[in-house]
Design a protein around this motif. Structure first.
Motif, PDB file in Angstrom:
ATOM      1  N   ARG A 148      20.975  -0.352 -10.371  1.00 28.87           N
ATOM      2  CA  ARG A 148      19.847   0.360 -10.985  1.00 28.87           C
ATOM      3  C   ARG A 148      20.313   1.517 -11.863  1.00 28.87           C
ATOM      4  O   ARG A 148      19.497   2.156 -12.521  1.00 28.87           O
ATOM      5  CB  ARG A 148      18.915   0.903  -9.894  1.00 28.87           C
ATOM      6  CG  ARG A 148      18.097  -0.167  -9.171  1.00 28.87           C
ATOM      7  CD  ARG A 148      17.002   0.475  -8.344  1.00 28.87           C
ATOM      8  NE  ARG A 148      17.559   1.303  -7.282  1.00 28.87           N
ATOM      9  CZ  ARG A 148      17.718   0.898  -6.019  1.00 28.87           C
ATOM     10  NH1 ARG A 148      17.382  -0.327  -5.672  1.00 28.87           N
ATOM     11  NH2 ARG A 148      18.213   1.710  -5.111  1.00 28.87           N
ATOM     12  N   SER A 150      21.559   4.287 -10.662  1.00 30.08           N
ATOM     13  CA  SER A 150      21.030   5.463  -9.985  1.00 30.08           C
ATOM     14  C   SER A 150      22.083   6.562  -9.891  1.00 30.08           C
ATOM     15  O   SER A 150      23.270   6.343 -10.122  1.00 30.08           O
ATOM     16  CB  SER A 150      20.567   5.080  -8.575  1.00 30.08           C
ATOM     17  OG  SER A 150      19.586   4.066  -8.629  1.00 30.08           O
ATOM     18  N   SER A 154      21.212   8.210  -4.656  1.00 26.72           N
ATOM     19  CA  SER A 154      20.963   6.812  -4.327  1.00 26.72           C
ATOM     20  C   SER A 154      22.245   6.114  -3.886  1.00 26.72           C
ATOM     21  O   SER A 154      22.249   5.331  -2.940  1.00 26.72           O
ATOM     22  CB  SER A 154      20.357   6.084  -5.529  1.00 26.72           C
ATOM     23  OG  SER A 154      20.138   4.727  -5.234  1.00 26.72           O
ATOM     24  N   THR A 288      11.020   5.303  -5.493  1.00 27.63           N
ATOM     25  CA  THR A 288      11.553   3.970  -5.756  1.00 27.63           C
ATOM     26  C   THR A 288      11.320   3.505  -7.184  1.00 27.63           C
ATOM     27  O   THR A 288      11.985   2.590  -7.666  1.00 27.63           O
ATOM     28  CB  THR A 288      10.936   2.947  -4.789  1.00 27.63           C
ATOM     29  OG1 THR A 288       9.502   3.060  -4.843  1.00 27.63           O
ATOM     30  CG2 THR A 288      11.407   3.187  -3.362  1.00 27.63           C
ATOM     31  N   ASP A 289      10.386   4.150  -7.894  1.00 27.85           N
ATOM     32  CA  ASP A 289      10.074   3.752  -9.262  1.00 27.85           C
ATOM     33  C   ASP A 289      10.662   4.696 -10.308  1.00 27.85           C
ATOM     34  O   ASP A 289      10.687   4.385 -11.497  1.00 27.85           O
ATOM     35  CB  ASP A 289       8.554   3.680  -9.467  1.00 27.85           C
ATOM     36  CG  ASP A 289       7.900   2.619  -8.609  1.00 27.85           C
ATOM     37  OD1 ASP A 289       8.587   1.636  -8.272  1.00 27.85           O
ATOM     38  OD2 ASP A 289       6.717   2.767  -8.262  1.00 27.85           O
ATOM     39  N   THR A 291      13.436   6.283 -12.277  1.00 36.25           N
ATOM     40  CA  THR A 291      14.804   5.907 -12.618  1.00 36.25           C
ATOM     41  C   THR A 291      15.555   7.063 -13.271  1.00 36.25           C
ATOM     42  O   THR A 291      14.969   8.066 -13.694  1.00 36.25           O
ATOM     43  CB  THR A 291      14.825   4.711 -13.578  1.00 36.25           C
ATOM     44  OG1 THR A 291      14.288   5.138 -14.853  1.00 36.25           O
ATOM     45  CG2 THR A 291      13.994   3.552 -13.033  1.00 36.25           C
ATOM     46  N   HIS A 294      14.226   7.721 -16.708  1.00 39.21           N
ATOM     47  CA  HIS A 294      13.063   8.603 -16.759  1.00 39.21           C
ATOM     48  C   HIS A 294      13.492  10.066 -16.774  1.00 39.21           C
ATOM     49  O   HIS A 294      12.999  10.874 -17.570  1.00 39.21           O
ATOM     50  CB  HIS A 294      12.155   8.366 -15.549  1.00 39.21           C
ATOM     51  CG  HIS A 294      11.432   7.058 -15.579  1.00 39.21           C
ATOM     52  ND1 HIS A 294      11.402   6.205 -14.498  1.00 39.21           N
ATOM     53  CD2 HIS A 294      10.698   6.450 -16.547  1.00 39.21           C
ATOM     54  CE1 HIS A 294      10.687   5.136 -14.799  1.00 39.21           C
ATOM     55  NE2 HIS A 294      10.254   5.258 -16.040  1.00 39.21           N
TER      56      HIS A 294
END
Length: 334
Positions: A148, A150, A154, A288-289, A291, A294
């Motif tokens: 992801r 992250s 994370s 969880t949404d 990122t 963002h």
């Protein structure tokens, strides 16, 4: 459970030692719940806890979450509950939940599950809920974080202790819990979802990790889990510094979160972006949404301001630069 020579099976001993170490700091008469699906890992945890908790003066129960995702899910949950009762756990809760759609199938099920665990803890006045995540689960979590893109938090994986939740088996391989169940005569339930490739974690487990082991040699799981531990220490230190910065840089209203650009723009990147991420969460974004992309876009409002209008974030949250502040909230405007 015991070998022919009367010695405790090594796998059973390791699961008990892990539980004993995790519970050792709790005062007597504390109530502990085991989250048990009836699967291999959680059944091994239930057995170890049932044995160790009374020796420490603790009350040990269990909670089984029925996600309702299979036609016989209620029977599966009741079978797990009966196994827990047979082990001596009391009270034993069975919680039926409705799994929504937000966050994808895995995320929605996880959200429903954790809400149910907290409800059961409240009902039992339990101070601790034990989860059966193993070293294998930790390695999978790190890989998912890498995929992801992250940040360090994370990649640090799951914490052994996170508020109400504790994970005694994070340093044990999945093979140990399986061997403990065999040695103890336990009969775990095998969740077919654990083999369903529609789930990202399943593909990591059955496709990605075997390829890594083949290409890089044995020890990949251990290395990934070890990396998580190292990153967790770093992330904890950075989070502490970010919390200190937020005290002077962030103010909150009922509907919005305001971040002072003048204070943030001189802070190191790793600290500033943590403050912005926490602000986005407080404004209503789901972790969880949210990122790294963002947060980078919101950060550009601080460090690369060129008159941008706003940044749209998950759950309808918007970030906009206004009067020397980054303002985050639902449908905020410049």
């Amino acid at each position: 459970m015991e070998s022919r020579r009367g010695r405790l099976h090594p796998a059973v001993a390791r699961t008990r030692e892990a539980v004993r170490a995790m519970l050792a700091d709790l005062p007597r008469d504390t109530t502990v719940l085991v989250a048990c699906s009836g699967g291999t890992d959680s059944l091994a945890l239930a057995a170890a806890t049932a044995f160790e908790a009374p020796k420490l003066g603790l009350q040990a129960g269990a909670v089984i979450v029925d996600h309702g995702l299979q036609s016989d899910s209620a029977q599966i949950a009741e079978t797990a509950a009966e196994q827990c009762r047979t082990l001596g756990l009391d009270p034993v809760h069975v919680k039926a939940v409705e799994v929504g759609a937000e966050g994808g199938p895995e995320g929605a099920a996880r959200t429903a599950r954790y809400d149910a665990l907290r409800d059961a803890a409240d009902e039992s006045a339990a101070d601790v809920v034990l989860l059966a995540h193993t070293r294998d689960d930790q390695a999978e979590t790190v890989l998912l974080g890498l995929a992801r893109g992250s940040g360090a938090r994370s990649l640090a994986g799951m914490a052994a202790v996170a508020g109400l939740l504790r994970r005694p088996f994070l340093e044990l391989p999945r093979a140990t819990t399986a061997a403990a169940c065999v040695a103890s005569g336990l009969r775990p339930w095998h969740d077919p979802h654990n083999d369903d490739p529609q789930y990202t974690r399943v593909r990591v487990r059955h496709e990605v990790l075997p390829i890594l082991e083949e290409a890089l040699g044995p020890g990949v799981l251990e290395a990934l889990a070890r990396t998580a531990g190292l990153l967790r220490a770093d992330a904890d230190a950075l989070d502490m510094l970010a919390a200190e910065l937020a005290e002077s840089a962030v103010r909150r209203t009922d509907d919005e979160v305001h971040c002072d650009v003048g204070v943030l723009e001189t802070a190191p990147d790793a600290i500033r972006t943590r403050v912005l991420r926490q602000a986005a969460l407080e404004a209503g974004c789901r972790a969880t949404d949210l990122t790294a992309g963002h947060i980078a876009a919101v950060d550009a409002l601080v460090t690369g301001w060129r008159g941008q209008r706003w940044i749209d974030l998950p759950q309808g949250v918007r970030a906009v630069r206004r009067g020397g502040f980054i303002v985050l909230g639902i449908d905020v405007t410049g």
